[in-house]
Write a protein that holds these residues in place. Structure first.
Motif, PDB file in Angstrom:
ATOM      1  N   GLY A 142      -0.363   2.561  -3.853  1.00 24.61           N
ATOM      2  CA  GLY A 142      -0.800   3.317  -2.686  1.00 24.61           C
ATOM      3  C   GLY A 142      -0.123   2.903  -1.389  1.00 24.61           C
ATOM      4  N   LYS A 143       0.625   1.798  -1.413  1.00 24.41           N
ATOM      5  CA  LYS A 143       1.321   1.358  -0.206  1.00 24.41           C
ATOM      6  C   LYS A 143       2.602   2.162  -0.015  1.00 24.41           C
ATOM      7  CE  LYS A 143      -0.567  -3.283  -0.352  1.00 24.41           C
ATOM      8  NZ  LYS A 143      -0.289  -4.718  -0.390  1.00 24.41           N
ATOM      9  N   VAL A 144       3.059   2.231   1.219  1.00 23.00           N
ATOM     10  CA  VAL A 144       4.272   2.956   1.562  1.00 23.00           C
ATOM     11  C   VAL A 144       5.470   2.038   1.367  1.00 23.00           C
ATOM     12  CG1 VAL A 144       5.506   4.158   3.412  1.00 23.00           C
ATOM     13  CG2 VAL A 144       3.026   4.386   3.213  1.00 23.00           C
ATOM     14  N   LEU A 145       6.502   2.523   0.679  1.00 22.89           N
ATOM     15  CA  LEU A 145       7.758   1.796   0.554  1.00 22.89           C
ATOM     16  C   LEU A 145       8.593   2.137   1.777  1.00 22.89           C
ATOM     17  CD1 LEU A 145       9.676   0.057  -1.292  1.00 22.89           C
ATOM     18  CD2 LEU A 145      10.704   2.240  -1.934  1.00 22.89           C
ATOM     19  N   VAL A 146       9.049   1.105   2.503  1.00 21.74           N
ATOM     20  CA  VAL A 146       9.874   1.313   3.690  1.00 21.74           C
ATOM     21  C   VAL A 146      11.171   0.533   3.552  1.00 21.74           C
ATOM     22  CG1 VAL A 146       7.885   1.735   5.201  1.00 21.74           C
ATOM     23  CG2 VAL A 146       8.793  -0.575   4.997  1.00 21.74           C
ATOM     24  N   ASP A 147      12.221   1.031   4.247  1.00 18.10           N
ATOM     25  CA  ASP A 147      13.475   0.289   4.245  1.00 18.10           C
ATOM     26  C   ASP A 147      13.384  -0.826   5.283  1.00 18.10           C
ATOM     27  OD1 ASP A 147      13.931   1.503   6.742  1.00 18.10           O
ATOM     28  OD2 ASP A 147      15.427   2.905   5.955  1.00 18.10           O
ATOM     29  N   ALA A 148      14.470  -1.575   5.460  1.00 12.92           N
ATOM     30  CA  ALA A 148      14.462  -2.730   6.355  1.00 12.92           C
ATOM     31  C   ALA A 148      14.191  -2.340   7.807  1.00 12.92           C
ATOM     32  CB  ALA A 148      15.787  -3.475   6.250  1.00 12.92           C
ATOM     33  N   VAL A 165       5.360  -1.928   1.490  1.00 16.26           N
ATOM     34  CA  VAL A 165       6.277  -2.737   0.690  1.00 16.26           C
ATOM     35  C   VAL A 165       7.634  -2.528   1.354  1.00 16.26           C
ATOM     36  CG1 VAL A 165       7.362  -3.044  -1.568  1.00 16.26           C
ATOM     37  CG2 VAL A 165       4.935  -2.441  -1.424  1.00 16.26           C
ATOM     38  N   ARG A 166       8.197  -3.598   1.938  1.00  9.93           N
ATOM     39  CA  ARG A 166       9.426  -3.491   2.729  1.00  9.93           C
ATOM     40  C   ARG A 166      10.618  -4.006   1.928  1.00  9.93           C
ATOM     41  NH1 ARG A 166      10.535  -2.857   8.208  1.00  9.93           N
ATOM     42  NH2 ARG A 166       8.293  -2.762   8.538  1.00  9.93           N
ATOM     43  N   ALA A 171       9.932   5.166   6.285  1.00 12.80           N
ATOM     44  CA  ALA A 171       9.171   5.419   5.058  1.00 12.80           C
ATOM     45  C   ALA A 171      10.054   6.115   4.029  1.00 12.80           C
ATOM     46  CB  ALA A 171       7.953   6.270   5.363  1.00 12.80           C
ATOM     47  N   LEU A 172      10.038   5.613   2.788  1.00 10.10           N
ATOM     48  CA  LEU A 172      10.845   6.166   1.705  1.00 10.10           C
ATOM     49  C   LEU A 172      10.009   6.842   0.628  1.00 10.10           C
ATOM     50  CD1 LEU A 172      13.294   3.169   1.248  1.00 10.10           C
ATOM     51  CD2 LEU A 172      13.665   5.261   2.584  1.00 10.10           C
ATOM     52  N   GLY A 173       8.769   6.411   0.470  1.00 10.46           N
ATOM     53  CA  GLY A 173       7.910   6.958  -0.572  1.00 10.46           C
ATOM     54  C   GLY A 173       6.634   6.157  -0.685  1.00 10.46           C
ATOM     55  N   VAL A 174       5.882   6.437  -1.744  1.00  9.67           N
ATOM     56  CA  VAL A 174       4.594   5.786  -1.977  1.00  9.67           C
ATOM     57  C   VAL A 174       4.605   5.112  -3.346  1.00  9.67           C
ATOM     58  CG1 VAL A 174       2.114   6.186  -2.270  1.00  9.67           C
ATOM     59  CG2 VAL A 174       3.375   7.461  -0.539  1.00  9.67           C
ATOM     60  N   VAL A 175       4.127   3.874  -3.403  1.00  4.91           N
ATOM     61  CA  VAL A 175       4.029   3.136  -4.664  1.00  4.91           C
ATOM     62  C   VAL A 175       2.907   3.763  -5.492  1.00  4.91           C
ATOM     63  CG1 VAL A 175       3.588   0.903  -5.753  1.00  4.91           C
ATOM     64  CG2 VAL A 175       4.854   1.015  -3.587  1.00  4.91           C
ATOM     65  N   THR A 176       3.261   4.241  -6.682  1.00  6.77           N
ATOM     66  CA  THR A 176       2.265   4.883  -7.548  1.00  6.77           C
ATOM     67  C   THR A 176       1.757   3.954  -8.647  1.00  6.77           C
ATOM     68  OG1 THR A 176       4.013   5.804  -8.933  1.00  6.77           O
ATOM     69  CG2 THR A 176       3.162   7.206  -7.147  1.00  6.77           C
ATOM     70  N   GLY A 177       2.436   2.832  -8.824  1.00  4.97           N
ATOM     71  CA  GLY A 177       2.002   1.881  -9.831  1.00  4.97           C
ATOM     72  C   GLY A 177       2.937   0.694  -9.890  1.00  4.97           C
ATOM     73  N   VAL A 178       2.470  -0.365 -10.525  1.00  5.73           N
ATOM     74  CA  VAL A 178       3.280  -1.567 -10.731  1.00  5.73           C
ATOM     75  C   VAL A 178       3.061  -2.013 -12.160  1.00  5.73           C
ATOM     76  CG1 VAL A 178       3.691  -3.958 -10.041  1.00  5.73           C
ATOM     77  CG2 VAL A 178       3.069  -2.260  -8.313  1.00  5.73           C
ATOM     78  N   LEU A 198       9.268   9.185  -4.380  1.00  2.00           N
ATOM     79  CA  LEU A 198      10.060   9.349  -3.168  1.00  2.00           C
ATOM     80  C   LEU A 198       9.762  10.641  -2.428  1.00  2.00           C
ATOM     81  CD1 LEU A 198      13.510   8.025  -4.405  1.00  2.00           C
ATOM     82  CD2 LEU A 198      11.729   6.805  -3.142  1.00  2.00           C
ATOM     83  N   ASP A 199       9.016  11.549  -3.042  1.00  2.00           N
ATOM     84  CA  ASP A 199       8.712  12.824  -2.407  1.00  2.00           C
ATOM     85  C   ASP A 199       7.268  13.226  -2.682  1.00  2.00           C
ATOM     86  OD1 ASP A 199       9.168  15.148  -0.947  1.00  2.00           O
ATOM     87  OD2 ASP A 199       9.890  16.239  -2.694  1.00  2.00           O
ATOM     88  N   PRO A 200       6.317  12.406  -2.222  1.00  2.00           N
ATOM     89  CA  PRO A 200       4.920  12.733  -2.520  1.00  2.00           C
ATOM     90  C   PRO A 200       4.417  13.873  -1.630  1.00  2.00           C
ATOM     91  CG  PRO A 200       4.992  10.822  -1.117  1.00  2.00           C
ATOM     92  CD  PRO A 200       6.432  11.179  -1.459  1.00  2.00           C
TER      93      PRO A 200
END
Length: 83
Positions: free
Chosen positions: A14-20, A77-78, A24-31, A40-42
């Motif tokens: 559920g956290k947002v993946l971001v670049d350095a 998540v950076r 924002a690049l996308g949303v973590v859907t699972g680990v 990458l396109d929610p």
């Protein structure tokens, strides 16, 4: 000195993946096994579900290995800047 690797867990779902730079690049859907799966396109609905921990990883998601991650916060998540 070697960089310490970030440990990814199901807490990142559920956290947002971001670049350095913080884009924002996308949303973590699972680990799974320390690898984050990112949509990458929610859509709006998927983003809300992921934030509540109810979205699931699917075939379109991108795998992000822990060694590409610089930091994990409560909401993000950076990615490392050197990738």
């Amino acid at each position: 000195m070697p960089r310490a690797m970030v440990a990814l867990s199901s807490d990142e779902k559920g956290k947002v993946l971001v670049d350095a730079e913080g884009e924002a690049l996308g949303v973590v859907t699972g680990v799974e096994d320390g690898v984050a799966f990112v949509d990458l396109d929610p859509g709006v609905g998927e983003t809300i579900l992921a934030g509540l921990g109810h979205d699931e990883a699917d075939a379109d998601d991108v795998a992000v290995e822990a060694d590409l991650v610089a930091d994990v916060t409560e909401t993000e998540v950076r990615l490392r800047g050197d990738i």
